[in-house]
Design a protein around this motif. Sequence first.
Motif, PDB file in Angstrom:
ATOM      1  N   SER A  94       7.546 -16.605  23.126  1.00 18.66           N
ATOM      2  CA  SER A  94       9.293 -16.966  23.813  1.00 18.66           C
ATOM      3  C   SER A  94       9.995 -17.826  22.808  1.00 18.66           C
ATOM      4  O   SER A  94      11.663 -17.248  23.403  1.00 18.66           O
ATOM      5  CB  SER A  94       9.373 -17.814  25.487  1.00 18.66           C
ATOM      6  N   SER A 128      11.469 -14.661  21.002  1.00 17.68           N
ATOM      7  CA  SER A 128      12.618 -13.709  22.432  1.00 17.68           C
ATOM      8  C   SER A 128      13.839 -14.589  22.000  1.00 17.68           C
ATOM      9  O   SER A 128      14.777 -13.908  22.861  1.00 17.68           O
ATOM     10  CB  SER A 128      11.568 -13.897  23.561  1.00 17.68           C
ATOM     11  N   SER A 156      10.474  -6.825  26.263  1.00 22.01           N
ATOM     12  CA  SER A 156       9.064  -7.802  25.505  1.00 22.01           C
ATOM     13  C   SER A 156       7.861  -8.147  25.929  1.00 22.01           C
ATOM     14  O   SER A 156       8.249  -7.473  27.619  1.00 22.01           O
ATOM     15  CB  SER A 156      10.080  -9.553  25.299  1.00 22.01           C
ATOM     16  N   TYR A 157       6.958  -8.049  25.634  1.00 18.55           N
ATOM     17  CA  TYR A 157       6.190  -7.593  25.481  1.00 18.55           C
ATOM     18  C   TYR A 157       4.731  -9.109  26.422  1.00 18.55           C
ATOM     19  O   TYR A 157       3.536  -9.126  26.560  1.00 18.55           O
ATOM     20  CB  TYR A 157       4.784  -6.337  24.794  1.00 18.55           C
ATOM     21  N   SER A 173       6.673 -12.365  26.252  1.00 17.44           N
ATOM     22  CA  SER A 173       7.876 -13.638  26.369  1.00 17.44           C
ATOM     23  C   SER A 173       7.668 -14.013  27.941  1.00 17.44           C
ATOM     24  O   SER A 173       7.935 -13.067  28.515  1.00 17.44           O
ATOM     25  CB  SER A 173       9.008 -13.795  25.624  1.00 17.44           C
ATOM     26  N   SER A 174       7.214 -15.322  28.095  1.00 15.57           N
ATOM     27  CA  SER A 174       7.110 -16.065  29.475  1.00 15.57           C
ATOM     28  C   SER A 174       7.814 -16.787  30.072  1.00 15.57           C
ATOM     29  O   SER A 174       7.534 -17.089  31.522  1.00 15.57           O
ATOM     30  CB  SER A 174       5.761 -15.699  30.290  1.00 15.57           C
ATOM     31  N   ARG A 230      11.406  -7.914  30.388  1.00 13.86           N
ATOM     32  CA  ARG A 230       9.646  -8.267  30.464  1.00 13.86           C
ATOM     33  C   ARG A 230       8.516  -7.278  31.188  1.00 13.86           C
ATOM     34  O   ARG A 230       8.971  -7.277  31.717  1.00 13.86           O
ATOM     35  CB  ARG A 230       9.670  -9.335  29.563  1.00 13.86           C
ATOM     36  N   ASP A 232      12.398  -9.675  35.364  1.00 13.71           N
ATOM     37  CA  ASP A 232      11.006  -9.792  35.233  1.00 13.71           C
ATOM     38  C   ASP A 232      10.338  -8.360  35.971  1.00 13.71           C
ATOM     39  O   ASP A 232      10.862  -7.713  37.106  1.00 13.71           O
ATOM     40  CB  ASP A 232      10.749 -10.747  36.108  1.00 13.71           C
TER      41      ASP A 232
END
Length: 880
Positions: free
Chosen positions: A150, A153, A169-170, A172-173, A188, A458
């Motif tokens: 993250s 990102s 993004s695959y 980043s949370s 994401r 999201d």
Amino acid sequence: MWLCFLLPVLFGCLSDSAFSAPRVWLFPRQRPHFDRPGDVIVGGSFSIFYLSIGNVSDFTAPPSGLLVSGVSNWGYRVAQSFVFAIEEINRSAHLLPNVTLGFSIRNSGDTVHGALHETMSFLMRQQEPIPNYTSQHGSPQAALVGDTRSSLSVSMARLLGLYLFSQVSYSSSLPILSDKIQFPSFMRTVTSDLTCSLAVTQLIIHFQWSWVIVLAHDDDFGQQASSLATQELSTAGVCIEYTLHVPSLESLGKIEEIVQTMQKSTARVVLVFLSNSNFQLILYGLLDVAVSGHVWVSKDTLHMALALTIPGISRVLHSTFGLLYHSSRATGFPEFLARLRPSQTPEDMFIKKFWEFTFDCTWPHQSRTMTEGVQLCSGNESLKNKQHPFPEVSKIDAAYTAVYSIAHALQDMITHGHQHGKVTDSQDFQPWQLLHALRKVHFKTPDGSEIMFDANGDLVTKFDIFQGKKTPKGVFHSVHVGMIDPQVSSGSKMMIYLKEELRVPSSVCSESCLPGFSQVPRLGVPHCCFDCSPCPEGQFADQRDMKSCLLCPKEQYSSHMRDHCLPRTEIFLAFEEPLGFMLALVALFLAGLAVLVLGVFLKHRDSPVVRANNRSLSYLLLLSLCLCALCALLFLGRPSVSTCLLRQTTFAVVFTVAVSSVLAKTLTVVLAFRVTRPGDRIRVCLSPGASTSVVLIASFMQVVLCGVWLATSPPFPDRDMVSEPQHIVIQCQEGSGTIFFCVLGYLGLLAVGTFSVAFLARGLPDVFNETKFLTFSMLLFCSVWIAFLPLYHSARGKSTVAVEIFSILASTAGLLGGIFIPKCYIILLKPERNTAAWLRQGHQAKQDRQSEMLQRRCLPRSTPQTFITCFSGKSPGPAM
């Protein structure tokens, strides 16, 4: 977030092909990349090579290049899923049929510096980016996929957001990336950490764990996630025994302190918001202390997978639970990796170094002499036997969904433009146009997974639940046991679907209270810690863990177990029950006995025994005693309005008649011995009318009291719900308690007066004089009713009625037996004493005995005058 941060490192370390020697390369000025031309270019930023600065420059010479300190096994495989998706889309006849996607894969080096450098290089189409300069040559750029962590990102999103250039993004949370004001172009294909944290708290609530420990990193995410979890759990009634914050920098002292705290804790469930490294340090620390049977729950399945690989961890863990967001699977991707060869993709500048690290070999070079024993790379090695650890949770195809999202957004943008008469050429579009389509994209991947984004960019997804189950040999294996759907909720709860009913250990501060018990909180501890107290009489608890017992309806009572209510039955002192039957028999017996005695007196009415004791008063007394015995029958049976009115009033009146008759008889005897000469005024009181007047006056006063009672507040039938918990007692309510006690008080006063007069007259000379018998009978009468008062007030239910009936019958028997049984004995069994001669003889003998006693007392007197005075019973006059 921590999953994203450490996935490349950990999977690189765990892989069989992980680097084992400190090999490094010095990059030339041209950074490695992997480009392939196309009509539209999609960029990709991946942490493939870990970069580090060789030496800190003192700027006296040109800065040295970046060193490659390692290869991320996971990062390169994710980059290949990016390539696999683009090739699959280009072969598709339905998705972008007239457009060929190209790509440019860049290496961020797992550093913010590298991520920004490659992002600018991609945007400006320059190997070395020049600010505010963009080359206009080449195919249009659609979007950028990446990055992993993250922190990378965030820096990229701030830059790309200035141009509204789409970024997907695959991995980043970080929750802040959902802020569309700061990051307008960021999307994401994973969910926010907060959503995942909320889902894992729902899992704890679902399993009814009410006593947990929270382990969280001492950083922004850890503080935010633990705060959210605590809030959600507290709302659901779950208590937190400890919230332990672990420093971001590894601190063995702090880790040891946390381990000691967990050792003394009683909670068996641990909710984890930690990085993988600190997570493992704590587990290793728990192995050295006496801690066992814990259930660890984490939002990251990787935590659980790593924990299960620790030797001896079965001594600490009973089970583990982790969540993995439900995403599409790249069907055919394992076969794609198995066919991968360096010779097929010479433009791939990453593959040779990845190959060396994966297969622990070295590429041969013509200019370099090979050292003996070094394994050479042939290029024909296969990744088929080099599967990545934990394939169920590693998500090595993470970039697959991101690429498909961009492709569908491109197609929607082109199709939408044609439908509205606006020509949107795939070779000529603005970044914000694609961003608009990307936010609204909604499609299904080839494996059937539905993909869409929410308002925050999201991924709208579900969570798979994985459980680490322990075999009898103590070996753990990860099993998919269910799913959580955040989009489907019941109130504030997410829907949780389990494949089967799972048996999980309980984690409670206090054991559950069974039905029939209520919770009593302990002072100074959370509300989950309580004691179980049985429900009192008249209350019930029909469920487990009730905060308080409920009152039964008035018509019901609580069962023996206090877990439900039963209907109450109506009771009263009936004739049919044994006690009522016996009391009725006694009442009839006494009434019959009184009638029998009355018959005997009537038959022998002219005999001296009957005539000597005022026949009319004896008849009246026997009649009243018969009624006294019969009035007890009014107290038996179901109370009605009429019986309630007659009970106490009849009892009071007939007993007043009886006691006043006894009083009249006693007064007659006393006054008879006070008359010393004819014509004395006191002889008037010995007439038959005087005795009758005493009875009438005393009885009239009681009748007046009873009349006032009935006129103002009469007795009435009532239902007593209090006296007997299991029954409703049908009884007579006395109405005015004050008047009721006035009636009893008057009767008591009359009885005490009668007893006092009889007691004072007990020594008068007699043959048939009954003062002693009257005294004895009134003593019994008063004793019975004095004992009645405390018994009456302490008795409950129909026992109250039984006490009063017993007192009525006992006092009736006392008067009847004490006064008339001796007379009947003489009349029936000793008729020789029932004659005038025996009366005179007995009277003369009595006088002789009295004279003899007076002589003994008066002979010692010194003078004749004092002797005469003493003998006559008069006091001597004053001395002359």
